[in-house]
Scaffold this motif. Structure first.
Motif, mmCIF file in Angstrom:
data_model
loop_
_atom_site.group_PDB
_atom_site.id
_atom_site.type_symbol
_atom_site.label_atom_id
_atom_site.label_comp_id
_atom_site.label_asym_id
_atom_site.label_seq_id
_atom_site.Cartn_x
_atom_site.Cartn_y
_atom_site.Cartn_z
ATOM 1 N N GLN A 1 0.981 -1.215 -0.052
ATOM 2 C CA GLN A 1 -0.194 -0.081 -0.087
ATOM 3 C C GLN A 1 0.868 1.316 -0.012
ATOM 4 N N VAL A 2 0.771 2.189 -0.747
ATOM 5 C CA VAL A 2 1.338 3.560 -1.059
ATOM 6 C C VAL A 2 0.790 4.539 -0.237
ATOM 7 N N PRO A 3 1.509 5.119 0.884
ATOM 8 C CA PRO A 3 1.076 5.998 1.626
ATOM 9 C C PRO A 3 1.005 7.394 0.899
ATOM 10 N N ASP A 4 0.512 8.559 1.747
ATOM 11 C CA ASP A 4 0.759 9.927 1.390
ATOM 12 C C ASP A 4 1.921 10.311 2.046
ATOM 13 N N LEU A 5 2.243 9.941 3.170
ATOM 14 C CA LEU A 5 3.537 10.308 3.752
ATOM 15 C C LEU A 5 4.316 9.599 4.253
ATOM 16 N N VAL A 6 5.648 9.554 3.921
ATOM 17 C CA VAL A 6 6.604 8.746 5.151
ATOM 18 C C VAL A 6 7.257 9.524 5.901
ATOM 19 N N LEU A 7 7.250 9.123 6.943
ATOM 20 C CA LEU A 7 8.273 9.879 8.145
ATOM 21 C C LEU A 7 9.491 9.045 8.231
ATOM 22 N N LEU A 8 10.310 9.644 8.003
ATOM 23 C CA LEU A 8 11.604 8.672 7.695
ATOM 24 C C LEU A 8 12.735 9.031 8.609
ATOM 25 N N ASP A 9 13.186 8.064 9.445
ATOM 26 C CA ASP A 9 14.463 8.160 10.272
ATOM 27 C C ASP A 9 15.611 7.916 9.223
ATOM 28 N N LEU A 10 16.514 8.684 9.558
ATOM 29 C CA LEU A 10 17.817 8.385 8.773
ATOM 30 C C LEU A 10 18.971 7.278 9.145
ATOM 31 N N GLY A 11 18.949 7.287 10.331
ATOM 32 C CA GLY A 11 19.838 6.317 10.973
ATOM 33 C C GLY A 11 19.398 5.201 11.507
ATOM 34 N N LEU A 12 19.219 4.209 10.268
ATOM 35 C CA LEU A 12 18.670 2.960 10.425
ATOM 36 C C LEU A 12 19.877 1.876 10.500
ATOM 37 N N LEU B 1 9.273 13.373 4.746
ATOM 38 C CA LEU B 1 9.406 14.183 6.011
ATOM 39 C C LEU B 1 10.343 13.457 6.766
ATOM 40 N N ILE B 2 11.642 13.970 6.814
ATOM 41 C CA ILE B 2 12.729 13.354 7.681
ATOM 42 C C ILE B 2 12.549 13.809 8.982
ATOM 43 N N PHE B 3 12.644 12.759 9.647
ATOM 44 C CA PHE B 3 12.592 12.862 11.425
ATOM 45 C C PHE B 3 13.894 12.406 11.948
ATOM 46 N N THR B 4 14.838 12.988 12.346
ATOM 47 C CA THR B 4 16.128 12.368 12.642
ATOM 48 C C THR B 4 16.953 12.804 13.790
#
Length: 240
Positions: free
Chosen positions: A49-60, A84-87
């Protein structure tokens, strides 16, 4: 605003729970349709399923480059999806630039006011470069220093009557060029002897009478840097 679908990518379980709680309590328009703790889990979610928004952490998984790669691929495959990057990478400015270049719509640092509803909604409304307060403070500091440096340079160019040949001469001296090498530059229509005279003239302009004794090319370059006539962080040679 209409409801929108969100996927959260975060590898620290405690932080993931906290982020989910922020969405549920503060951003009722958002529907979390999935969470992922690594890259493979994320792409598996995207296939379902494709979302409208991805809240993405960088340090995985201890790697900061994974998040940047995900952002770049995500924007290439699903250009309409907001990222939206959340890092917690609060000091790595180079990583921020790489993320912006990868197409991120905004960066929220995990410090200060954290994730705010207004920031998320601005991204969803199509705003680019959405940053939270800690990021903006750093950005403003850099901007002020840049403008101060540029203003100081402009003032020095006027005060000391520096023309393009003076600047080119000083810049190449700073790069380690000899006067013979500078004289051979395409855009420098002066011989080595003329450059000797130009150097003496610059010393007279940039130093007071009491300071001029014993000033060599190195001291002249240092003075030009002190006055922001040349930028030590932007020393580029002209075409020879």
């Amino acid at each position: 605003m209409e409801h929108f679908k969100v996927v959260i990518v975060e590898d620290v379980k405690l932080e993931l729970k906290g982020t989910e709680q922020i969405f549920r309590s503060d951003i009722p328009e958002a529907e979390i349709i999935g969470t992922a703790q690594n890259e493979s889990e994320f792409w598996k979610l995207m296939r379902s399923q494709v979302p409208d928004l991805v809240l993405l952490d960088l340090g995985l998984g201890g790697s900061t480059t994974v998040g940047v790669d995900i952002c770049r691929q995500l924007k290439a495959r699903y250009p309409s999806v907001k990222v939206l990057i959340f890092t917690g990478e609060v000091l790595n400015e180079r990583l921020w630039v790489e993320t912006i270049n990868a197409g991120a719509d905004g960066i929220i640092l995990k410090t200060g006011n954290l994730l705010q509803r207004d920031d998320v909604l601005m991204v969803m409304h199509g705003r680019r470069y959405v940053f939270n307060e800690p990021f903006l403070e750093r950005l403003i500091q850099r901007f002020v220093r840049y403008v101060d440096t540029e203003t100081s340079k402009e003032d020095s160019l006027m005060e000391y009557e520096i023309d393009e040949y003076d600047e080119r001469f000083l810049r190449h001296l700073a790069l380690g060029y000899t006067k013979d090498m500078i004289a051979n530059l395409r855009q420098m229509p002066f011989g080595a002897k003329s450059l000797e005279k130009r150097q003496a003239d610059l010393i007279n302009r940039l130093f007071s009478p009491k300071e001029r004794t014993g000033v060599n090319a190195v001291r002249l370059v240092v003075r030009a840097i002190e006055l922001n006539i040349i930028d030590v962080n932007n020393l580029v040679a002209d075409e020879e």
